[in-house]
Design a protein around this motif. Structure first.
Motif, PDB file in Angstrom:
ATOM      1  N   VAL A   2       0.735  -1.429   0.010  1.00  0.00           N
ATOM      2  CA  VAL A   2       0.009  -0.034   0.150  1.00  0.00           C
ATOM      3  C   VAL A   2       0.834   1.152   0.018  1.00  0.00           C
ATOM      4  O   VAL A   2       1.946   1.281   0.639  1.00  0.00           O
ATOM      5  CB  VAL A   2      -0.904   0.096   1.027  1.00  0.00           C
ATOM      6  CG1 VAL A   2      -0.223   0.154   2.422  1.00  0.00           C
ATOM      7  CG2 VAL A   2      -1.926   1.004   1.227  1.00  0.00           C
ATOM      8  N   ASN A   3       0.165   2.211  -0.706  1.00  0.00           N
ATOM      9  CA  ASN A   3       1.052   3.496  -0.730  1.00  0.00           C
ATOM     10  C   ASN A   3      -0.079   4.660  -0.495  1.00  0.00           C
ATOM     11  O   ASN A   3      -1.043   4.556  -1.119  1.00  0.00           O
ATOM     12  CB  ASN A   3       1.747   3.610  -2.090  1.00  0.00           C
ATOM     13  CG  ASN A   3       2.806   2.921  -2.227  1.00  0.00           C
ATOM     14  OD1 ASN A   3       3.804   2.876  -1.616  1.00  0.00           O
ATOM     15  ND2 ASN A   3       2.826   2.027  -3.409  1.00  0.00           N
ATOM     16  N   ALA A   4       0.445   5.742   0.064  1.00  0.00           N
ATOM     17  CA  ALA A   4      -0.377   7.142   0.434  1.00  0.00           C
ATOM     18  C   ALA A   4      -0.074   7.818  -0.755  1.00  0.00           C
ATOM     19  O   ALA A   4       1.082   8.478  -0.552  1.00  0.00           O
ATOM     20  CB  ALA A   4      -0.248   7.217   1.684  1.00  0.00           C
ATOM     21  N   LEU A   5      -0.732   7.897  -1.795  1.00  0.00           N
ATOM     22  CA  LEU A   5      -0.263   8.776  -2.947  1.00  0.00           C
ATOM     23  C   LEU A   5      -1.722   9.429  -3.366  1.00  0.00           C
ATOM     24  O   LEU A   5      -2.783   9.094  -3.235  1.00  0.00           O
ATOM     25  CB  LEU A   5      -0.023   7.897  -4.088  1.00  0.00           C
ATOM     26  CG  LEU A   5       1.236   7.035  -4.073  1.00  0.00           C
ATOM     27  CD1 LEU A   5       1.494   6.092  -5.203  1.00  0.00           C
ATOM     28  CD2 LEU A   5       2.564   7.832  -3.672  1.00  0.00           C
ATOM     29  N   ALA A   6      -1.432  10.607  -3.974  1.00  0.00           N
ATOM     30  CA  ALA A   6      -2.380  11.418  -4.321  1.00  0.00           C
ATOM     31  C   ALA A   6      -2.107  11.885  -5.638  1.00  0.00           C
ATOM     32  O   ALA A   6      -0.748  12.185  -5.970  1.00  0.00           O
ATOM     33  CB  ALA A   6      -2.634  12.596  -3.540  1.00  0.00           C
TER      34      ALA A   6
END
Length: 125
Positions: A2-6
């Motif tokens: 999982v990655n926290a990307l926008a």
């Protein structure tokens, strides 16, 4: 994985959770579990296509040695992937953020870049 990307405009940017990474956040929420940060920086399409030959370094971060070793063994069983233990979950934030860079390069150059570390000894895993 999982990655926290926008996605902002045409670019991906890393988001930084309060605990520094999604992996560290999951570990804080589930303190009795084995959390290993892995698979974030591998291109999902290539990983899912059994016809594609992968030749990549696979970074693993974990606070739990057993979890890190089990993840490394799983990765080592996959042709073309080299597991490298990259530190504790405190290092996972850098790998999660690096994924945004890879995505941006892939979009800009219409490519599929991957990470390969050179110069590691085999016993350094």
């Amino acid at each position: 994985m999982v990655n926290a990307l926008a996605k902002i405009g045409n670019e991906f940017q890393a988001l930084v959770p309060v605990r520094g990474s999604i992996a560290a956040t999951v570990q804080a929420v589930l303190p009795g579990s084995r959390v290993t940060a892995a698979f974030q920086h591998l291109p999902a399409r290539e990983l899912g296509d059994l016809k594609v030959e992968l030749r990549q370094t696979f970074l693993i971060c974990a606070d739990d040695e057993v979890g890190a070793s089990e993840t490394a063994a799983l990765v080592a069983s996959m042709p073309g992937l080299r597991p490298v233990q990259a530190g504790s979950l405190g290092s996972a934030n850098a790998i999660e953020a690096l994924t945004a860079v890879f995505l941006n390069v892939n979009i800009r150059y219409r490519s599929h870049v991957a990470l390969r570390l050179e110069g590691l000894r085999e016993s350094g895993q």
